[in-house]
Design a protein around this motif. Structure first.
Motif, PDB file in Angstrom:
ATOM      1  N   GLU A  59       0.860  -1.190   0.000  1.00 21.56           N
ATOM      2  CA  GLU A  59       0.000   0.000   0.000  1.00 21.56           C
ATOM      3  C   GLU A  59       0.892   1.234   0.000  1.00 21.56           C
ATOM      4  N   LEU A  60       0.468   2.266  -0.706  1.00 21.38           N
ATOM      5  CA  LEU A  60       1.260   3.504  -0.695  1.00 21.38           C
ATOM      6  C   LEU A  60       1.278   4.120   0.705  1.00 21.38           C
ATOM      7  N   GLU A  61       0.214   3.849   1.452  1.00 24.01           N
ATOM      8  CA  GLU A  61       0.117   4.417   2.806  1.00 24.01           C
ATOM      9  C   GLU A  61       1.174   3.833   3.751  1.00 24.01           C
ATOM     10  N   GLU A  62       1.684   2.635   3.408  1.00 23.30           N
ATOM     11  CA  GLU A  62       2.681   1.997   4.285  1.00 23.30           C
ATOM     12  C   GLU A  62       4.050   2.677   4.203  1.00 23.30           C
ATOM     13  N   ILE A  63       4.291   3.389   3.111  1.00 25.07           N
ATOM     14  CA  ILE A  63       5.632   3.954   2.883  1.00 25.07           C
ATOM     15  C   ILE A  63       5.897   5.058   3.897  1.00 25.07           C
ATOM     16  N   PRO A  64       6.989   4.928   4.662  1.00 27.46           N
ATOM     17  CA  PRO A  64       7.206   5.873   5.768  1.00 27.46           C
ATOM     18  C   PRO A  64       7.328   7.327   5.304  1.00 27.46           C
ATOM     19  N   VAL A  65       8.134   7.572   4.288  1.00 34.40           N
ATOM     20  CA  VAL A  65       8.275   8.938   3.753  1.00 34.40           C
ATOM     21  C   VAL A  65       8.083   8.846   2.240  1.00 34.40           C
ATOM     22  N   MET A  66       7.045   9.475   1.749  1.00 31.54           N
ATOM     23  CA  MET A  66       6.780   9.369   0.308  1.00 31.54           C
ATOM     24  C   MET A  66       7.828  10.162  -0.476  1.00 31.54           C
ATOM     25  N   PRO A  67       8.577   9.484  -1.352  1.00 34.56           N
ATOM     26  CA  PRO A  67       9.574  10.231  -2.125  1.00 34.56           C
ATOM     27  C   PRO A  67       8.904  11.148  -3.152  1.00 34.56           C
ATOM     28  N   LYS A  68       9.691  12.020  -3.717  1.00 31.85           N
ATOM     29  CA  LYS A  68       9.141  12.977  -4.694  1.00 31.85           C
ATOM     30  C   LYS A  68       9.230  12.417  -6.116  1.00 31.85           C
TER      31      LYS A  68
END
Lengths: 139, 598
Positions: A59-68
């Protein structure tokens, strides 16, 4: 649309969308290419019941810091769907492995997302990939 | 997450194919000496073979894979059918690759040797002269080199040589010229060693080889008989290979040299309040109060170990108190203690370190175990180390330098010559196996009453092949440990050893199973779909599993069908991944099947 180059992932972080659920050598090679160039990779694949060679986020929500920045290794149909999500998550740069349709390209332009096309190994790989990069004009 | 060995064999199917191709080129020397124009015939045929194989692979796998085997098929047809028109050879090559190989599913899936299929097709329409060369002495370099292929599939090849020689002797034709001209070594070392189409079974392969060799040399002047016999041998091998083996023997075959050596390693302690990242060259000090003598009953000892959370440090992390409790209730016979200091994983060095730096502490812990459990014999199992003395009554047992010699049941068989099956638990048979670091943890729990949340691990820099022994606290982030010891590394692999590592997640911490942390690049698993049936995965499997068949079923998605191949007995040593010539991480596939079998 910009020309893909080594500087595309300046942030040193990338969301890898479509990391192979079968750990295909190609997918793994791209992961290694990024890592060898000190680019932090967040592999992402929604497939259930798959075991991976690396930590893969479902899930995208699991990613601790969303990269740019993101690299999208998907076919056209799946790219359409995922790009909406990426724009929503604040992704500013996307490298597509395969061509996308004109509407999606226009959508990215409208959202101010910088896009490029190409294989990351042209910039971060070795051997034959360098020859590919030479002919593609990737520096 | 998948685990994989960080090192693997340097050999590959492509290396073997390339060598075989060189042998076949050498076999062509006498033909070229007679007529140099034949060089172009071979070039054309090999180009055809490569092109057909490449196109077929591209259609099947949607990407390019090695197609040297197509060139080899073409070279064999060129050699055996020397003297027939070029168009017949072309036909033979194309039919061989399509009918003999790709219709069966591509490289590794064919029942019959493709080159023999091609030769058979040519024989149907053209007369093939035999023997294939006249100037026999020019064959000597090829023969010398091709003998090395007997190591790949020795039994059928040796059988063929034996059978053929017997027939030559019986027919009073046993001369050097006859041996060279009959192509005996060509058939034995190249055709009868084909890993895909000839059985790897010992005695059955040998008998098959003898029969084929004898019958073939009844009519040494006619190639038709040999080709038909080889194809028959292929068919018999196919049926032999479909058999499900039920061998339950466990063994360690793989000889993997140590990557790092204890003598060259330094110690780093990261457990202090202010971690000292400086390398400590002298011996580490224990800054704890130590009791000289303790007087405990076995129940009290077990309770103490339970309270101080002592667990197996070898990687299994099984609570030691539970092991001792099970041993305590064993009253049927003699009890044995095996101290495991084998350190068979090629990347680990910290067990050796503990053995050298803490002999007194180890001795005390062993003594209290001995007093409470009355072991008949205590063994210290290690590799090539004769200078350790922990006590008069501790027997040193030098274990063969094979991986995974330190696996519990393998070690028991090696030391006590007792075979335990998968259902038998060693402590229930009076056999206690403890890792050397667990013994040290027992010492700290008993004599220092310390709940030990620290452990020694090996932290390695694969880039310059150096390693350090590092004392860490459980719960420390593995990335931070690596950064403290070898700063500036982005990749972090972690696991029980070099043979069972995985890519460390940023949040991953040192837990009870972690013995090894390292940097460096991903191991190169090219994951070729072209299995050559070399049998390395099977012969190197300590549990004698038919790994190739299990993996084939996993690839087909038939995970439940793997149960009949005893997949649950896999000990996850990754010997198969290490030795796979197709560069596949087979152990991850077997592990996937094992999860389903539970």
């Amino acid at each position: 649309m910009v020309k893909f180059s080594r500087d595309f992932f300046q942030d040193k972080e990338v969301l890898f969308v479509g990391y192979s659920s079968r750990n295909k050598a190609y997918s793994n090679g791209i992961l290694q290419g990024f890592m060898n160039n000190n680019i932090k990779v967040y592999p992402y694949n929604t497939k259930e019941n798959a075991t991976y060679d690396t930590k893969v986020y479902k899930e995208l929500e699991e990613i601790p810091v969303m990269p740019k920045s993101a690299f999208v290794l998907l076919n056209k149909a799946n790219s359409d769907h995922v790009v909406q999500q990426l724009i929503g998550k604040g992704i500013k740069k996307i490298l597509f492995y395969s061509k996308i349709n004109a509407d999606l390209q226009a959508e990215c332009d409208k959202a101010g997302v910088e896009i490029a096309f190409g294989c990351p190994l042209m910039a971060y790989g070795k051997g034959m990939h360098k020859i590919h990069a030479f002919f593609a004009g990737v520096k | 997450m998948n685990t994989f060995p960080l090192i693997r064999t340097r050999g590959s199917n492509e290396h073997i194919m390339a060598t075989l191709f060189v042998v076949l080129i050498l076999y062509h020397l006498p033909i070229w000496a007679e007529n140099p124009a034949n060089i172009f015939r071979l070039v054309l045929l090999v180009a055809t073979g490569l092109a057909v194989d490449a196109i077929a692979n591209l259609l099947r796998y949607k990407r390019m894979w090695c197609c040297v085997s197509g060139g080899i098929t073409a070279a064999i047809i060129s050699l055996l059918c020397n003297g027939v028109p070029l168009e017949a050879q072309f036909l033979g090559v194309v039919v061989a690759l399509i009918l003999g190989k790709h219709l069966w599913g591509g490289t590794g899936n064919n029942i019959f040797n493709p080159a023999m299929v091609g030769v058979l097709i040519i024989l149907l329409g053209w007369n093939v002269p035999y023997p294939f060369v006249n100037n026999h002495y020019l064959l000597i370099p090829a023969i010398i080199l091709c003998i090395t292929f007997l190591f790949i599939r020795p039994y059928a090849g040796l059988g063929f040589i034996a059978g053929a020689i017997v027939m030559l002797i019986i027919g009073r034709d046993f001369t050097l010229v006859n041996v060279l001209s009959s192509g005996l070594f060509f058939w034995a070392c190249i055709v009868m060693t084909d890993t895909v189409t000839i059985t790897r079974e010992r005695w059955k392969g040998l008998v098959l080889g003898v029969i084929v060799g004898m019958v073939a040399f009844l009519y040494p002047k006619d190639i038709r008989y040999i080709v038909i016999l080889v194809l028959s041998a292929n068919l018999i091998s196919y049926f032999l290979n479909t058999r499900i083996r039920n061998e339950h023997t466990i063994h360690g075959n793989l000889k993997i040299p140590k990557v790092f050596h204890y003598d060259e390693c330094q110690f780093v302690d990261l457990t202090k309040e202010k971690p000292n990242n400086e390398v400590i060259k002298e011996e580490p000090n224990n800054e704890v109060t130590e009791l000289d003598n303790v007087d405990l009953s076995s129940e009290e000892l077990i309770m103490l170990l339970k309270r101080n959370e002592v667990y197996g440090m070898g990687g299994a992390a099984f609570p030691t108190d539970q092991k001792l409790a099970a041993l305590n209730s064993y009253t049927e016979g003699d009890k044995f203690l095996i101290i495991n200091a084998v350190e068979c994983d090629p990347g680990l060095v910290h067990d050796d370190f503990i053995l050298h730096k803490y002999p007194d502490e180890l001795r005390k812990a062993i003594e209290i175990l001995k007093e409470n459990f009355e072991f008949k014999t205590i063994y210290l199992a290690l590799k090539n180390n004769y200078n350790i003395k922990l006590g008069e009554d501790i027997h040193l047992h030098n274990v063969n330098n094979r991986y995974p010699a330190g696996a519990e049941k393998l070690l028991i068989r090696e030391v006590l010559t007792i075979d335990l099956n998968k259902h038998q638990i060693p402590v229930q048979r009076g056999i206690l196996v403890l890792n050397i670091q667990t013994i040290y943890a027992i010492y700290k729990a008993v004599f220092c009453n310390e709940s030990d949340n620290t452990r020694f691990i090996t932290v390695a820099n694969r880039k310059d092949a150096t390693a350090k022994i590092v004392k860490v606290r459980l719960g420390m982030k593995v990335h931070e440990v690596l950064e403290s010891v070898y700063p500036g590394e982005s990749h972090c692999f972690v696991g029980g050893g070099m043979m069972q590592a995985h890519l460390g997640d940023e949040q991953e911490v040192v837990d009870r199973r972690v013995n090894f942390i390292t940097n460096g690049a991903f191991p190169k698993f090219k994951e070729s779909p072209q299995c050559s049936h070399c049998g390395n995965c099977v012969s190197n499997c300590p549990a004698s599993l038919q790994v190739n068949k299990i993996v084939k079923l996993v690839d087909q998605g038939k995970l439940h069908d793997t149960i009949k191949y005893r997949v649950d007995e896999c000990i996850e040593c990754a010997c198969c991944s290490y030795s796979c010539l197709a560069g596949r991480n087979l152990s991850s596939k077997v592990k996937e099947a094992k999860l389903v079998s539970h």
